[in-house]
Design an enzyme around this catalytic site. Structure first.
Site, mmCIF file in Angstrom:
data_model
loop_
_atom_site.group_PDB
_atom_site.id
_atom_site.type_symbol
_atom_site.label_atom_id
_atom_site.label_comp_id
_atom_site.label_asym_id
_atom_site.label_seq_id
_atom_site.Cartn_x
_atom_site.Cartn_y
_atom_site.Cartn_z
ATOM 1 N N GLU A 149 46.007 38.541 46.834
ATOM 2 C CA GLU A 149 45.629 39.875 46.331
ATOM 3 C C GLU A 149 45.628 40.902 47.458
ATOM 4 O O GLU A 149 44.610 41.542 47.751
ATOM 5 C CB GLU A 149 44.259 39.817 45.643
ATOM 6 C CG GLU A 149 44.268 38.960 44.393
ATOM 7 C CD GLU A 149 42.971 38.979 43.589
ATOM 8 O OE1 GLU A 149 41.930 39.328 44.145
ATOM 9 O OE2 GLU A 149 43.007 38.637 42.396
ATOM 10 N N GLU A 162 46.800 33.168 38.936
ATOM 11 C CA GLU A 162 45.372 33.211 38.606
ATOM 12 C C GLU A 162 45.218 33.881 37.262
ATOM 13 O O GLU A 162 45.869 34.900 36.992
ATOM 14 C CB GLU A 162 44.565 34.045 39.620
ATOM 15 C CG GLU A 162 44.236 33.343 40.888
ATOM 16 C CD GLU A 162 43.293 34.160 41.770
ATOM 17 O OE1 GLU A 162 42.399 34.850 41.229
ATOM 18 O OE2 GLU A 162 43.469 34.110 42.990
HETATM 19 C C1 BGP Z 1 40.371 36.873 42.324
HETATM 20 C C2 BGP Z 1 40.319 36.072 43.589
HETATM 21 C C3 BGP Z 1 39.747 34.719 43.468
HETATM 22 C C4 BGP Z 1 38.726 34.547 42.378
HETATM 23 C C5 BGP Z 1 38.989 35.315 41.115
HETATM 24 C C6 BGP Z 1 37.847 35.357 40.138
HETATM 25 O O1 BGP Z 1 40.167 38.201 42.642
HETATM 26 O O2 BGP Z 1 41.612 35.926 44.138
HETATM 27 O O3 BGP Z 1 39.380 34.276 44.733
HETATM 28 O O4 BGP Z 1 37.490 34.327 42.746
HETATM 29 O O5 BGP Z 1 39.400 36.624 41.368
HETATM 30 O O6 BGP Z 1 36.905 36.269 40.568
HETATM 31 P P1 BGP Z 1 35.362 35.977 40.632
HETATM 32 O O7 BGP Z 1 35.254 34.717 41.425
HETATM 33 O O8 BGP Z 1 34.764 37.120 41.296
HETATM 34 O O9 BGP Z 1 34.922 35.808 39.241
#
Ligand code: BGP
Length: 480
Positions: free
Chosen positions: A175, A377
């Site tokens: 990201e 993701e």
């Molecule tokens: C993205 C990241 C991840 C992950 C995911 C979910 O932004 O790349 O590392 O954690 O989001 O977000 P969160 O864990 O804040 O729910």
């Protein structure tokens, strides 16, 4: 069949959110190791020194470091073809600045990759997933300094050479577009020297963030070019989050505001990494934020020569954009929020659920860049209940994933997007990046680990585990 025969079904994790063993075998401290736990209402903090008695969730996380064999076996049982994971920079170069790598760190990932291979699972490795060495924050305010380019190149050259026979698919920065937002300074650029306080509201210096982002672009481009020259078998990708943004109304003011938001958050970074040049609208973005980028001769040529082979995204939410957004209608989101959309429901954390936004994302990006894509993701953060018999019923997660896969299918079958694979986020429960909590679970594998630090770390198969197993077995044909 909608999806190609070699479609990379799998799941995604990040080292700092899963491994634990934060100071084992020579590992150095990373930025997340300085982040406390938190929740939606109690923001996680970043601290300069480690406070005794405070819980730092990355320190144990779900202890993948000592459970990797069992965890990868469970992934194999689900039928994974691919496992997206990251290498923790501080296991290989504890401060980022050493001349020679930490052999024990290299040995750990050797074991992980060997285990993947035994199970026929292809690793997809993020080189930097929100975990830069904290020593570089102290030394040079993180990526604001060009010194990081050289340190990162050394790190990459080490892992490319060491794992050249074990890893084919690489992503440079997770990201990378997080740096366009305030939150990126903690998560991504490490431009927080001397700061103790809530991570979300760290003092904001767009000049530092955009400069840091430029330095990351140069670093990424240089290592992509290097990989292409020395390891022709490698496939090098970038990774950005895609937030689908819709104009809040058809008022032309809102249309333009939305277009600007799409450009800054979804295209600015992809343009640089996929097309090899800053977009024409970049000077407007800098001007509006008072940013004056420092570039060195050769930077633009590096960017031109370091374009990626494939584009990957995270996708969770969509938001609406207005020129003058009413404050009481704002809602959260993965890195950025926006206005509520009356047609959508949101998760408990305020992330609006919009499967069609994924089809929109894939079409927009494929139309623009025409290189293979992968969704690395996607998923639903939700509270789960562990039943006394050890089962976890998570129909809400199955629904979320089903609807998103259906939209990916339409993007491939109806629209013609070239999609390589799908690795939903947090295939195994892990620490939340935004809040630092365990209660926000994404996994198909449940881990007994709780926000007060308790839990025996045992693993359980959720209902979504068996459902996803069937999805993979039928290559996405059976989503029931
Ligand atoms: C993205 C990241 C991840 C992950 C995911 C979910 O932004 O790349 O590392 O954690 O989001 O977000 P969160 O864990 O804040 O729910």
């Amino acid at each position: 069949m909608a999806f190609r025969n070699d479609f990379l079904w799998g799941g995604a994790t990040a080292a700092n959110q899963i491994e634990g063993a934060w100071d084992a075998d020579g590992k150095g401290e990373s930025v997340p190791d300085h982040c406390t736990n938190g929740s939606n209402t109690n923001p996680k903090r970043v601290t300069v020194s480690l406070e005794p008695g405070t819980l730092y969730p990355s320190h144990e996380a779900v202890d993948f470091y000592h459970h990797y064999e069992g965890d990868i076996a469970l992934m194999a049982e689900m039928g994974f073809k691919c496992f997206r994971m990251s290498i923790n920079w501080t296991r290989i170069y504890p401060t980022g600045m050493e001349e020679a790598p930490n052999e024990a760190g290299l040995a750990f990932y050797d074991k992980v990759f060997d285990c993947c291979k035994q199970h026929g699972i292809e690793p997809l490795v993020t080189i930097s997933h929100y975990e830069m060495p904290y020593a570089l924050v102290e030394q040079c305010n993180g990526w604001e300094s060009r010194d990081c380019i050289g340190y990162f190149e050394r790190y990459c050259k080490t892992i490319f050479e060491h794992y050249k026979d074990k890893v084919k698919y690489w992503l440079t920065f997770n990201e990378i577009n997080a740096a366009t937002q305030r939150m990126g300074s903690v998560l991504s650029t490490g431009t927080i020297r001397g700061y103790t306080g809530p991570a979300r509201t760290a003092p904001d210096h767009p000049q530092s963030r955009y400069q840091a982002l430029h330095n990351q672009f140069v670093a990424s481009a240089r290592v992509v070019r290097y990989a292409h020259q020395h390891y022709p078998q490698f496939k090098m990708g970038n990774m950005t989050y895609f937030s689908a943004f819709y104009p809040a109304t058809c008022n032309p003011d809102d249309i333009i505001a939305c277009q600007h938001q799409l450009q800054m958050m979804n295209y600015y970074c992809n343009d640089v990494q996929c097309k090899g040049a800053y977009p024409f609208y970049a000077p407007r973005i800098w001007r509006e934020r008072g940013v004056q980028l420092q570039m060195e001769p050769g930077d633009l040529e590096d960017l031109r020569q370091g374009t990626v082979d494939f584009l990957t995204i995270s996708y969770y939410v969509s938001n609406c954009i207005a020129k003058n957004p009413p404050k009481d209608k704002l809602t959260g989101g993965n890195i950025a929020g926006g206005l509520k959309n009356p047609y959508l429901k949101a998760s408990e954390w305020g992330w609006q659920i919009d499967p069609q936004g994924l089809r929109f994302a894939l079409n927009e990006l494929y139309d623009r860049y025409r290189i293979p894509m992968m969704v690395v993701e996607n998923g639903l953060g939700a509270r789960d209940t562990l039943e006394p018999d050890g089962s976890v019923h998570d129909p809400y997660r199955i629904d979320y994933l089903r609807q998103h896969i259906q939209q990916m299918k339409l993007a491939v079958e109806e629209d013609g997007v070239d999609l390589m694979g799908y690795t939903p986020w947090g295939c195994i429960d892990l620490v939340s990046a935004s809040t630092g909590e365990m209660a926000k679970r994404y996994g198909m594998i449940y881990v007994s680990k709780y926000d007060d630090g308790t839990g025996d770390l045992s693993r359980r198969r959720k209902d979504s585990f068996y459902w996803y197993q069937k999805v993979i077995r039928t290559n996405g044909e059976d989503l029931t």
